[in-house]
Scaffold this active site. Structure first.
Site, PDB file in Angstrom:
ATOM      1  N   THR A 125      35.899  -4.621  86.301  1.00 62.72           N
ATOM      2  CA  THR A 125      35.910  -5.550  87.439  1.00 62.72           C
ATOM      3  C   THR A 125      35.129  -6.825  87.133  1.00 62.72           C
ATOM      4  O   THR A 125      34.165  -6.789  86.366  1.00 62.72           O
ATOM      5  CB  THR A 125      35.284  -4.840  88.662  1.00 62.72           C
ATOM      6  OG1 THR A 125      34.956  -5.818  89.651  1.00 62.72           O
ATOM      7  CG2 THR A 125      33.989  -4.126  88.306  1.00 62.72           C
ATOM      8  N   ASP A 126      35.522  -7.908  87.787  1.00 62.96           N
ATOM      9  CA  ASP A 126      34.775  -9.172  87.651  1.00 62.96           C
ATOM     10  C   ASP A 126      33.377  -9.063  88.257  1.00 62.96           C
ATOM     11  O   ASP A 126      32.517  -9.911  87.995  1.00 62.96           O
ATOM     12  CB  ASP A 126      35.546 -10.335  88.303  1.00 62.96           C
ATOM     13  CG  ASP A 126      35.800 -10.157  89.802  1.00 62.96           C
ATOM     14  OD1 ASP A 126      35.508  -9.082  90.351  1.00 62.96           O
ATOM     15  OD2 ASP A 126      36.280 -11.123  90.424  1.00 62.96           O
ATOM     16  N   GLU A 127      33.153  -8.009  89.072  1.00 63.26           N
ATOM     17  CA  GLU A 127      31.853  -7.902  89.750  1.00 63.26           C
ATOM     18  C   GLU A 127      30.708  -7.679  88.774  1.00 63.26           C
ATOM     19  O   GLU A 127      29.538  -7.882  89.118  1.00 63.26           O
ATOM     20  CB  GLU A 127      31.903  -6.808  90.824  1.00 63.26           C
ATOM     21  CG  GLU A 127      32.977  -7.122  91.855  1.00 63.26           C
ATOM     22  CD  GLU A 127      32.951  -6.257  93.098  1.00 63.26           C
ATOM     23  OE1 GLU A 127      31.872  -5.769  93.467  1.00 63.26           O
ATOM     24  OE2 GLU A 127      34.023  -6.084  93.708  1.00 63.26           O
ATOM     25  N   TYR A 150      27.367  -0.355  92.534  1.00 57.13           N
ATOM     26  CA  TYR A 150      28.737  -0.218  92.018  1.00 57.13           C
ATOM     27  C   TYR A 150      28.927  -1.057  90.760  1.00 57.13           C
ATOM     28  O   TYR A 150      29.339  -0.552  89.710  1.00 57.13           O
ATOM     29  CB  TYR A 150      29.758  -0.644  93.085  1.00 57.13           C
ATOM     30  CG  TYR A 150      31.142  -0.946  92.515  1.00 57.13           C
ATOM     31  CD1 TYR A 150      31.904   0.055  91.911  1.00 57.13           C
ATOM     32  CD2 TYR A 150      31.676  -2.244  92.568  1.00 57.13           C
ATOM     33  CE1 TYR A 150      33.162  -0.228  91.384  1.00 57.13           C
ATOM     34  CE2 TYR A 150      32.924  -2.532  92.046  1.00 57.13           C
ATOM     35  CZ  TYR A 150      33.667  -1.522  91.451  1.00 57.13           C
ATOM     36  OH  TYR A 150      34.900  -1.807  90.904  1.00 57.13           O
ATOM     37  N   LYS A 154      29.609  -0.015  86.772  1.00 60.36           N
ATOM     38  CA  LYS A 154      30.789  -0.464  86.001  1.00 60.36           C
ATOM     39  C   LYS A 154      30.329  -1.203  84.733  1.00 60.36           C
ATOM     40  O   LYS A 154      30.916  -1.037  83.658  1.00 60.36           O
ATOM     41  CB  LYS A 154      31.684  -1.369  86.839  1.00 60.36           C
ATOM     42  CG  LYS A 154      32.422  -0.688  87.974  1.00 60.36           C
ATOM     43  CD  LYS A 154      33.423   0.371  87.524  1.00 60.36           C
ATOM     44  CE  LYS A 154      34.634  -0.216  86.806  1.00 60.36           C
ATOM     45  NZ  LYS A 154      35.647   0.836  86.488  1.00 60.36           N
TER      46      LYS A 154
HETATM   47  P1  NAD Z   1      40.195   3.835  94.201  1.00 64.81           P
HETATM   48  O1  NAD Z   1      38.844   4.127  94.780  1.00 64.81           O
HETATM   49  O2  NAD Z   1      41.319   3.533  95.116  1.00 64.81           O
HETATM   50  O3  NAD Z   1      40.663   5.077  93.304  1.00 64.81           O
HETATM   51  C1  NAD Z   1      39.818   5.752  92.434  1.00 64.81           C
HETATM   52  C2  NAD Z   1      40.536   7.021  91.955  1.00 64.81           C
HETATM   53  O4  NAD Z   1      39.676   7.665  90.993  1.00 64.81           O
HETATM   54  C3  NAD Z   1      40.800   8.029  93.066  1.00 64.81           C
HETATM   55  O5  NAD Z   1      42.109   8.563  92.908  1.00 64.81           O
HETATM   56  C4  NAD Z   1      39.749   9.120  92.828  1.00 64.81           C
HETATM   57  O6  NAD Z   1      40.161  10.395  93.259  1.00 64.81           O
HETATM   58  C5  NAD Z   1      39.606   9.049  91.308  1.00 64.81           C
HETATM   59  N1  NAD Z   1      38.303   9.549  90.850  1.00 64.81           N
HETATM   60  C6  NAD Z   1      37.072   9.204  91.322  1.00 64.81           C
HETATM   61  N2  NAD Z   1      36.130   9.890  90.636  1.00 64.81           N
HETATM   62  C7  NAD Z   1      36.775  10.631  89.705  1.00 64.81           C
HETATM   63  C8  NAD Z   1      36.339  11.524  88.691  1.00 64.81           C
HETATM   64  N3  NAD Z   1      35.041  11.799  88.512  1.00 64.81           N
HETATM   65  N4  NAD Z   1      37.281  12.095  87.903  1.00 64.81           N
HETATM   66  C9  NAD Z   1      38.603  11.848  88.082  1.00 64.81           C
HETATM   67  N5  NAD Z   1      39.070  11.022  89.035  1.00 64.81           N
HETATM   68  C10 NAD Z   1      38.153  10.423  89.840  1.00 64.81           C
HETATM   69  O7  NAD Z   1      39.949   2.674  93.153  1.00 64.81           O
HETATM   70  P2  NAD Z   1      40.913   1.449  92.765  1.00 64.81           P
HETATM   71  O8  NAD Z   1      40.710   0.364  93.736  1.00 64.81           O
HETATM   72  O9  NAD Z   1      42.274   1.987  92.508  1.00 64.81           O
HETATM   73  O10 NAD Z   1      40.257   0.990  91.388  1.00 64.81           O
HETATM   74  C11 NAD Z   1      40.689   1.539  90.147  1.00 64.81           C
HETATM   75  C12 NAD Z   1      39.844   0.941  89.039  1.00 64.81           C
HETATM   76  O11 NAD Z   1      39.991  -0.481  89.049  1.00 64.81           O
HETATM   77  C13 NAD Z   1      38.343   1.211  89.188  1.00 64.81           C
HETATM   78  O12 NAD Z   1      37.827   1.483  87.926  1.00 64.81           O
HETATM   79  C14 NAD Z   1      37.793  -0.091  89.752  1.00 64.81           C
HETATM   80  O13 NAD Z   1      36.453  -0.280  89.329  1.00 64.81           O
HETATM   81  C15 NAD Z   1      38.724  -1.106  89.122  1.00 64.81           C
HETATM   82  N6  NAD Z   1      38.928  -2.358  89.873  1.00 64.81           N
HETATM   83  C16 NAD Z   1      39.282  -2.329  91.195  1.00 64.81           C
HETATM   84  C17 NAD Z   1      39.518  -3.519  91.865  1.00 64.81           C
HETATM   85  C18 NAD Z   1      39.965  -3.548  93.307  1.00 64.81           C
HETATM   86  O14 NAD Z   1      40.075  -4.632  93.898  1.00 64.81           O
HETATM   87  N7  NAD Z   1      40.266  -2.415  93.932  1.00 64.81           N
HETATM   88  C19 NAD Z   1      39.365  -4.744  91.202  1.00 64.81           C
HETATM   89  C20 NAD Z   1      38.992  -4.740  89.835  1.00 64.81           C
HETATM   90  C21 NAD Z   1      38.789  -3.530  89.199  1.00 64.81           C
HETATM   91  P1  TYD Z   2      35.663  -5.386  99.699  1.00 73.92           P
HETATM   92  O1  TYD Z   2      37.093  -5.212 100.056  1.00 73.92           O
HETATM   93  O2  TYD Z   2      34.696  -4.280 100.032  1.00 73.92           O
HETATM   94  O3  TYD Z   2      35.614  -5.781  98.148  1.00 73.92           O
HETATM   95  P2  TYD Z   2      34.354  -6.272  97.236  1.00 73.92           P
HETATM   96  O4  TYD Z   2      33.099  -6.066  97.983  1.00 73.92           O
HETATM   97  O5  TYD Z   2      34.466  -5.358  96.073  1.00 73.92           O
HETATM   98  O6  TYD Z   2      34.653  -7.709  96.934  1.00 73.92           O
HETATM   99  O7  TYD Z   2      35.128  -6.702 100.417  1.00 73.92           O
HETATM  100  C1  TYD Z   2      35.758  -7.953 100.203  1.00 73.92           C
HETATM  101  C2  TYD Z   2      34.936  -8.996 100.950  1.00 73.92           C
HETATM  102  O8  TYD Z   2      35.034  -8.739 102.352  1.00 73.92           O
HETATM  103  C3  TYD Z   2      33.443  -8.947 100.638  1.00 73.92           C
HETATM  104  O9  TYD Z   2      32.926 -10.260 100.651  1.00 73.92           O
HETATM  105  C4  TYD Z   2      32.850  -8.134 101.765  1.00 73.92           C
HETATM  106  C5  TYD Z   2      33.746  -8.497 102.931  1.00 73.92           C
HETATM  107  N1  TYD Z   2      33.949  -7.438 103.951  1.00 73.92           N
HETATM  108  C6  TYD Z   2      33.767  -7.750 105.320  1.00 73.92           C
HETATM  109  O10 TYD Z   2      33.423  -8.885 105.683  1.00 73.92           O
HETATM  110  N2  TYD Z   2      33.973  -6.744 106.217  1.00 73.92           N
HETATM  111  C7  TYD Z   2      34.335  -5.485 105.855  1.00 73.92           C
HETATM  112  O11 TYD Z   2      34.486  -4.591 106.740  1.00 73.92           O
HETATM  113  C8  TYD Z   2      34.534  -5.201 104.469  1.00 73.92           C
HETATM  114  C9  TYD Z   2      34.940  -3.826 104.005  1.00 73.92           C
HETATM  115  C10 TYD Z   2      34.331  -6.217 103.554  1.00 73.92           C
END
Ligand code: NAD
Ligand code: TYD
Length: 338
Positions: A125-127, A150, A154
């Site tokens: 992630t970019d975070e 978090y 990562k």
């Molecule tokens: P998500 O929370 O929707 O899904 C995570 C999945 O991992 C779930 O199916 C969960 O059951 C599984 N999981 C958790 N712990 C586990 C373990 N110990 N063993 C096996 N499986 C396990 O997450 P997401 O949003 O789909 O993100 C997927 C990946 O992409 C993550 O690594 C996250 O850091 C990265 N990512 C997410 C975003 C975003 O905007 N959602 C952006 C950039 C990167």
């Molecule tokens: P989120 O979807 O949790 O992603 P991330 O924190 O990983 O960027 O949040 C996106 C943005 O929205 C973040 O600035 C936090 C804000 N946010 C709210 O204002 N209200 C909410 O209920 C949530 C979940 C997030």
């Protein structure tokens, strides 16, 4: 050919990615290794459960025995999506984040090394870069400065991957993507939480002043980038992925209210998230230049399609809101998901 091992394939991005792989590559077969935490939903891939080139394995990436069992049978790549992924939960309790995002990554890396897996993709992630001021973009050279438990977990995973490339010549690549949106996203993240609240005529909680900025990308654009990187990315490299689409949370909230034809009186400004990163924005010119990828889905089209998806899937939303899917896991696997 051996299957690819996708970890975390029942989550938001993993399930979209498995669907992308199986529909775009007629040769590929996929093992989905997922622990089914609260964020993992078997319903996300219900339509593919009986697909001849797909297999689900219930397991924890931090469980060395379970991981060795699946990897020792032969896999052509490990694509690691599994993670605890929600910042607010990591503020409440960081332990599961360390276990999965750090230890779990280490266990996968060890298995890749032991069994000579030809490719390892760390989906990150970019975070990990921390927070930007009003100008500037994250490049692959931006120093890591994670601000939440978090993003710290990562970053730790990413550094382990880097160390295995350097020390053991493990053929790994890392991607760092901005905020994703699209179908099957768990309704705790901003966009699906706000859509599902608004569909139920409930208020939407905007943290702080609502002026934090995120760079939004449709999950299918992310999947296309990941597919290029695991196949063609250079070993040891990091690739940033972003949507070139910066929005303040308030701007985004207004757009969702407009799409759903709901009044602005449903906005509630609530206490800010502790340590809330102000702005994320990605320079993705490296992956554009090297692999010919670019984000293709215009934000407003992608957002309208996403809203429509949630409208069209009330049972999916209800099963999560009532916890029905967790009761099924309890019956099936003898425990409550964490
Ligand atoms: P998500 O929370 O929707 O899904 C995570 C999945 O991992 C779930 O199916 C969960 O059951 C599984 N999981 C958790 N712990 C586990 C373990 N110990 N063993 C096996 N499986 C396990 O997450 P997401 O949003 O789909 O993100 C997927 C990946 O992409 C993550 O690594 C996250 O850091 C990265 N990512 C997410 C975003 C975003 O905007 N959602 C952006 C950039 C990167
Ligand atoms: P989120 O979807 O949790 O992603 P991330 O924190 O990983 O960027 O949040 C996106 C943005 O929205 C973040 O600035 C936090 C804000 N946010 C709210 O204002 N209200 C909410 O209920 C949530 C979940 C997030």
């Amino acid at each position: 050919m051996d299957p690819v091992l996708v970890t975390g394939g029942c989550g938001f991005i993993g399930s979209n990615f498995i669907r992308y792989l199986l529909t775009t590559d007629p040769e590929i077969s996929v093992i989905n290794f997922d622990q089914l935490t609260y964020a993992g939903n078997l319903a996300n891939l219900a339509d593919l459960a009986d697909h001849p080139r797909y297999r689900f394995v219930h397991g924890d990436i931090a469980d060395r025995t379970a991981v060795r069992r699946v990897v020792s049978a032969g896999v052509r790549a490990i694509l690691n999506f599994a993670a605890e992924s929600h910042v607010d939960r990591s503020i409440h309790d960081s332990s599961p984040f360390i276990r999965t995002n750090v230890l779990g990554t280490q266990v996968l890396l060890d298995a890749a090394r032991e069994f000579g897996v030809p490719r390892f993709l760390q989906v990150s992630t970019d975070e990990v870069y921390g927070s930007l001021g009003e100008t500037g973009l994250f490049t692959e050279e931006t120093p890591l400065a994670p601000n939440s438990p978090y993003s710290a977990s990562k970053a730790a995973g990413d550094l382990l991957v880097r160390s295995y490339v350097h020390t053991f010549k493990l053929p790994a690549v890392i991607t760092r993507c901005s905020n994703n949106y699209g179908p099957y996203q768990f309704p705790e993240k901003l966009i699906p939480l706000f859509i599902t609240n608004l569909l139920a005529d409930q208020p939407v909680p905007v943290y702080g002043d609502g002026l934090n900025v995120r760079d939004w990308i449709h999950v299918r654009d992310h999947c296309a980038a990941l597919d290029l990187v695991w196949r063609h990315g250079r070993v040891g490299e990091v690739y940033n992925i972003g949507g070139r689409c910066e929005k303040t949370n308030l701007e985004l909230t207004y757009t969702l209210l407009d799409i759903l034809n709901k009044p602005r009186s449903l906005i509630r400004f609530v206490k800010d998230r502790p340590g809330h990163d102000r702005r994320y924005a990605i320079d993705c010119s490296k992956i554009e230049r090297e692999l010919g990828w670019r984000p293709r889905i215009p934000f407003i089209e992608g957002l309208r399609e996403t809203v429509q998806w949630y409208i069209d899937h009330p049972e999916w939303v209800a099963s999560i809101r009532t916890g029905e899917y967790l009761r099924y896991y309890e019956k099936q696997y003898g425990r409550l998901a964490c």
